[in-house]
Design a protein around this motif. Structure first.
Motif, PDB file in Angstrom:
ATOM      1  N   GLU A 266       0.825  -1.205   0.000  1.00 33.08           N
ATOM      2  CA  GLU A 266       0.000   0.000   0.000  1.00 33.08           C
ATOM      3  C   GLU A 266       0.859   1.254   0.000  1.00 33.08           C
ATOM      4  O   GLU A 266       0.548   2.235  -0.693  1.00 33.08           O
ATOM      5  CB  GLU A 266      -0.942  -0.011   1.206  1.00 33.08           C
ATOM      6  N   ASN A 269       2.208   1.596  -3.441  1.00 29.34           N
ATOM      7  CA  ASN A 269       1.157   2.121  -4.316  1.00 29.34           C
ATOM      8  C   ASN A 269       1.050   3.636  -4.224  1.00 29.34           C
ATOM      9  O   ASN A 269       0.902   4.328  -5.248  1.00 29.34           O
ATOM     10  CB  ASN A 269      -0.201   1.530  -3.938  1.00 29.34           C
ATOM     11  N   SER A 270       1.115   4.164  -3.011  1.00 32.07           N
ATOM     12  CA  SER A 270       0.948   5.609  -2.796  1.00 32.07           C
ATOM     13  C   SER A 270       2.072   6.416  -3.433  1.00 32.07           C
ATOM     14  O   SER A 270       1.897   7.605  -3.723  1.00 32.07           O
ATOM     15  CB  SER A 270       0.864   5.918  -1.301  1.00 32.07           C
ATOM     16  N   LYS A 271       3.194   5.756  -3.685  1.00 33.88           N
ATOM     17  CA  LYS A 271       4.343   6.430  -4.295  1.00 33.88           C
ATOM     18  C   LYS A 271       4.530   6.023  -5.760  1.00 33.88           C
ATOM     19  O   LYS A 271       5.557   6.330  -6.372  1.00 33.88           O
ATOM     20  CB  LYS A 271       5.619   6.105  -3.510  1.00 33.88           C
ATOM     21  N   LYS A 272       3.519   5.310  -6.290  1.00 34.97           N
ATOM     22  CA  LYS A 272       3.544   4.842  -7.677  1.00 34.97           C
ATOM     23  C   LYS A 272       4.747   3.940  -7.970  1.00 34.97           C
ATOM     24  O   LYS A 272       5.348   3.990  -9.056  1.00 34.97           O
ATOM     25  CB  LYS A 272       3.501   6.026  -8.651  1.00 34.97           C
ATOM     26  N   ARG A 287      -6.886  -3.078  -3.396  1.00 34.65           N
ATOM     27  CA  ARG A 287      -6.220  -2.411  -2.280  1.00 34.65           C
ATOM     28  C   ARG A 287      -5.553  -3.459  -1.394  1.00 34.65           C
ATOM     29  O   ARG A 287      -6.242  -4.137  -0.638  1.00 34.65           O
ATOM     30  CB  ARG A 287      -7.204  -1.580  -1.455  1.00 34.65           C
TER      31      ARG A 287
END
Length: 368
Positions: A266, A269-272, A287
């Motif tokens: 996760e 994901n938030s930092k691509k 998610r």
């Protein structure tokens, strides 16, 4: 971590390491419409490889089929341990069988836990990971005389006439995982990847080396930052390690973890930052999201064994070695590949299966 059944670093051994070893717990789920079968005799049918127990799948001849599962970890972990139990439950329900499942079994309790299952007249004792190998002597005891045994293998488990061992080669799926990551990295112009795992042990260092080697087959100047947090299930440590790697510029992170997998993914994901799964197919997950699924789940192997069991084909006294590019599992897939990426990965996997690619040699050459 790592599934089920790996020589030296068994997937099972890995699997077992993926969950916390907690106090023993027990649950059962009875299915309806039990499936009767022929009454067993003490002798089984000899084959070229081993022995098919008489009466399979109703080995004890009581008119119903009961599968007992023991796991060293949390069977609700959404990962390795749960996949093993969920697979058994799904297949058993379809067959009208009963499942008795017990999770978080301490290694010191394994033998007595297996005896307890046999006392409940199970037709099979299935160990969720090789950490519970201390249960195996029960297979030779009178209480378990009419019981099949399924055991994820590692090098420290000897083959006996009473058990079937299930194993794979860890280098294969990890090299393919790195190769798949390398394909994406090359197309995106990335050269730096990360590998976050728990204890610095043979199964994690070996997996990290194979992952690195796979990347370098595609991106020769690629580098891999490896972090050992000491715990496969500690989400705080996993997030700290993931953030540190992102700060160092990694564009792909492999959270080779147990219960801490999602926390790491996760954050990535938030930092691509791209991610891979440790053992299961989660391409449909929203998610967290994953870009590559590395499939070596013990549940996948176990289901195949249960299918053989249902057809009276499961042999005791043999070892089944699952091979990338030969068997359905292990395998690796890019979740949203380009046609070229899919073609290259499919060819690579096939070349491993045909032995055109020597995975051990490539890991030795590029993984250090």
């Amino acid at each position: 971590m790592a599934a089920y059944y790996r020589r030296g670093r068994s997937t099972a051994a890995l699997t077992a390491c993926l969950g916390a070893l907690a106090l023993a717990g027990c649950a059962s789920n009875d299915a309806t419409a039990p499936a009767p079968a022929a009454a067993p005799s003490d002798a089984g049918a000899k084959t070229d490889g081993g022995t098919v127990l008489a009466g399979q799948p109703d080995v004890n001849g009581d008119g119903k089929v009961v599968i007992g599962v023991l796991s060293p970890g949390d069977i609700n972990d959404k990962g390795y341990y749960q996949s093993f139990v969920d697979t058994a439950q799904e297949f058993a329900t379809a067959q009208g069988w009963t499942i008795i499942k017990r999770g978080s079994v301490n290694t010191s309790e394994a033998l007595n836990a297996a005896r307890a299952l046999c006392q409940q007249k199970v037709d099979m004792v299935a160990l969720g990971a090789s950490e519970l190998r201390d249960a195996i002597p029960a297979s030779e005891e009178p209480v378990c005389a009419k019981t099949a045994w399924y055991v994820p293998s590692s090098d420290n488990i000897p083959q006996t006439p009473k058990i079937v061992l299930s194993t794979d080669e860890a280098d294969q799926s990890m090299l393919a995982a790195g190769y798949a990551a390398g394909l994406i990295m090359k197309d995106a112009g990335h050269t730096k990847a990360g590998f976050v795992t728990g204890p610095e042990a043979d199964f994690t260092t070996g997996a990290a080396a194979a992952f690195k080697a796979g990347i370098k087959l595609v991106v020769p100047d690629g580098t891999v930052v490896t972090t050992y947090t000491g715990d496969l299930n500690d989400s705080a440590k996993a997030k700290e390690a993931t953030q540190a790697q992102i700060s160092q510029g990694v564009k792909v992170i492999y959270p080779y973890l147990g219960g801490a997998t999602d926390a790491s993914a996760e954050l990535a994901n938030s930092k691509k930052v791209l991610t891979l799964t440790p053992g299961t197919d989660r391409c449909a997950s929203t998610r967290p999201t994953f870009d590559i699924s590395v499939l070596f789940s013990p549940g996948d192997y176990f289901r195949a064994a249960l299918e053989d069991f249902s057809e009276a084909k499961l042999q005791m006294g043999v070892e089944k070695v699952w091979t990338l590019g030969v068997d359905p599992f292990p395998t690796v897939k890019i979740c949203k590949p380009t046609p070229e990426q899919k073609e290259k990965l499919d060819t690579f996997i096939a070349d491993v299966g045909s032995k055109k690619i020597d995975t051990k040699a490539e890991v030795k050459r590029l993984g250090s």
